[in-house]
Design a protein around this motif. Sequence first.
Motif, mmCIF file in Angstrom:
data_model
loop_
_atom_site.group_PDB
_atom_site.id
_atom_site.type_symbol
_atom_site.label_atom_id
_atom_site.label_comp_id
_atom_site.label_asym_id
_atom_site.label_seq_id
_atom_site.Cartn_x
_atom_site.Cartn_y
_atom_site.Cartn_z
ATOM 1 N N PHE A 101 -20.124 21.501 146.400
ATOM 2 C CA PHE A 101 -21.689 20.650 146.669
ATOM 3 C C PHE A 101 -21.061 19.280 147.871
ATOM 4 C CE2 PHE A 101 -23.816 22.802 142.500
ATOM 5 C CZ PHE A 101 -23.884 23.422 143.751
ATOM 6 N N ALA A 102 -20.468 18.401 147.309
ATOM 7 C CA ALA A 102 -19.594 17.402 148.086
ATOM 8 C C ALA A 102 -19.434 17.762 149.514
ATOM 9 C CB ALA A 102 -18.731 16.421 147.206
ATOM 10 N N LYS B 176 -19.012 9.933 152.442
ATOM 11 C CA LYS B 176 -19.991 10.134 151.253
ATOM 12 C C LYS B 176 -19.239 10.785 150.137
ATOM 13 C CE LYS B 176 -23.728 7.867 153.070
ATOM 14 N NZ LYS B 176 -23.186 7.935 154.278
ATOM 15 N N GLN B 177 -17.997 11.622 151.179
ATOM 16 C CA GLN B 177 -17.830 12.520 149.717
ATOM 17 C C GLN B 177 -16.972 11.493 148.837
ATOM 18 O OE1 GLN B 177 -15.218 14.790 152.326
ATOM 19 N NE2 GLN B 177 -16.462 16.273 152.981
ATOM 20 N N TYR C 212 -25.852 16.490 142.132
ATOM 21 C CA TYR C 212 -24.845 16.093 140.509
ATOM 22 C C TYR C 212 -25.770 16.136 139.054
ATOM 23 C CZ TYR C 212 -20.871 14.582 143.239
ATOM 24 O OH TYR C 212 -19.897 15.104 144.041
ATOM 25 N N SER D 181 -26.225 9.745 138.894
ATOM 26 C CA SER D 181 -26.654 11.415 138.429
ATOM 27 C C SER D 181 -26.468 11.276 136.507
ATOM 28 C CB SER D 181 -25.250 12.202 138.769
ATOM 29 O OG SER D 181 -23.767 11.880 138.010
ATOM 30 N N ALA E 85 -21.857 16.649 152.382
ATOM 31 C CA ALA E 85 -21.657 15.222 152.730
ATOM 32 C C ALA E 85 -20.965 15.042 153.703
ATOM 33 C CB ALA E 85 -21.151 14.406 151.931
ATOM 34 N N TYR F 254 -26.533 9.210 149.439
ATOM 35 C CA TYR F 254 -26.446 9.716 148.522
ATOM 36 C C TYR F 254 -27.125 10.174 147.278
ATOM 37 C CZ TYR F 254 -21.857 7.146 149.349
ATOM 38 O OH TYR F 254 -21.233 5.998 150.409
ATOM 39 N N SER G 195 -28.995 16.012 154.343
ATOM 40 C CA SER G 195 -27.476 15.944 153.673
ATOM 41 C C SER G 195 -27.003 14.742 154.685
ATOM 42 C CB SER G 195 -28.019 16.983 155.731
ATOM 43 O OG SER G 195 -28.319 18.441 155.426
ATOM 44 N N ASN G 196 -25.749 13.720 153.706
ATOM 45 C CA ASN G 196 -24.825 13.357 154.525
ATOM 46 C C ASN G 196 -25.559 12.187 153.466
ATOM 47 O OD1 ASN G 196 -22.052 12.003 155.144
ATOM 48 N ND2 ASN G 196 -23.412 11.364 156.853
ATOM 49 N N LEU H 286 -26.718 13.511 146.870
ATOM 50 C CA LEU H 286 -25.444 13.924 146.049
ATOM 51 C C LEU H 286 -26.222 13.386 145.196
ATOM 52 C CD1 LEU H 286 -22.367 13.091 148.556
ATOM 53 C CD2 LEU H 286 -23.425 15.438 147.706
ATOM 54 N N LEU I 221 -21.133 8.319 142.588
ATOM 55 C CA LEU I 221 -21.771 9.904 142.385
ATOM 56 C C LEU I 221 -22.196 9.801 140.457
ATOM 57 C CD1 LEU I 221 -20.685 11.378 145.211
ATOM 58 C CD2 LEU I 221 -23.002 10.396 144.733
#
Length: 285
Positions: free
Chosen positions: A222-223, A231-232, A155, A90, A227, A148, A145-146, A151, A86
């Motif tokens: 956010f994570a 995915k966290q 990010y 990002s 997520a 990569y 949602s959920n 996220l 991530l």
Amino acid sequence: METTSPVERLLRGVALTLVVVFFMFPIVWIFLMSFQTNETILRIPPSVVFSPTLENYAALITGKLQTASGTLDIAFMRNLGNSVLLSVASVAVALLLGVPAAYAFARHKFKGSEDIAFTLLSFRFAPPLLVLLPLTQYFQWLGLSNTYFGLIWIYQLICLPLILWIVRGYFEDISADVEYAYRIAGHSWFSTFRKIALPLAGPGIAAAGLLAFIFAWNNFVFALVLASADKQPVTVGALAFVTASGIQYGQIAAAIVLSITPTLALALYAQRYLVEGLSLGAVKG
């Protein structure tokens, strides 16, 4: 030539030692805790003399956490890999978008440019809880949602304003005459940007990328909401060490050591660019 007396040098050395101890003591203490069991950590009074153990690191690597109520499966290494993915992705996207935008704001003044730049910077001012609910609804509608991709999208919005303003200051610090001379030779704007502006602003871009990586790595809210566990990142995955049977202080300390190692290594490697970026780019922007 001004000289300092031995007493002044001694006082400076003592003051410097106190400052180093003050800032390094928490890190050293966490490092020592990572080699201790919960019983050793919680004994009163605390002691720096103990029998070191690698059980905490073994539990993180194998994903098997021993608690009073039995064995608990954890996914710390996967969370650590998620943090790397991530953060790197990002920052790469933010650099791809932010560096050309910073060059445009630095070299091309147009009506409303300062307002647009400040609006982008204001994204850093907004508390995450302010936008968390609408983002959750948008992610559900868009099917992000959920994922990569979702996220990384969030990010990079964290990283983009920081990169934009720091790199913009570096581009403004570069003399425009150098670029004009290169363009007079018949080269295009893009060629000037790629062969002249980018190499000269390299330290600023490196500093901005490092700072953005640290901000992305440390993100938590956010994570946590957008997520699921697979995915966290590691900042959220560390919650697994707070169990119903108690708090696993040794594993938490080991997790902290492993999680700060990438950012610490990057900071030590690029500390010269980091200091220069903070002192020049952030001020001039």
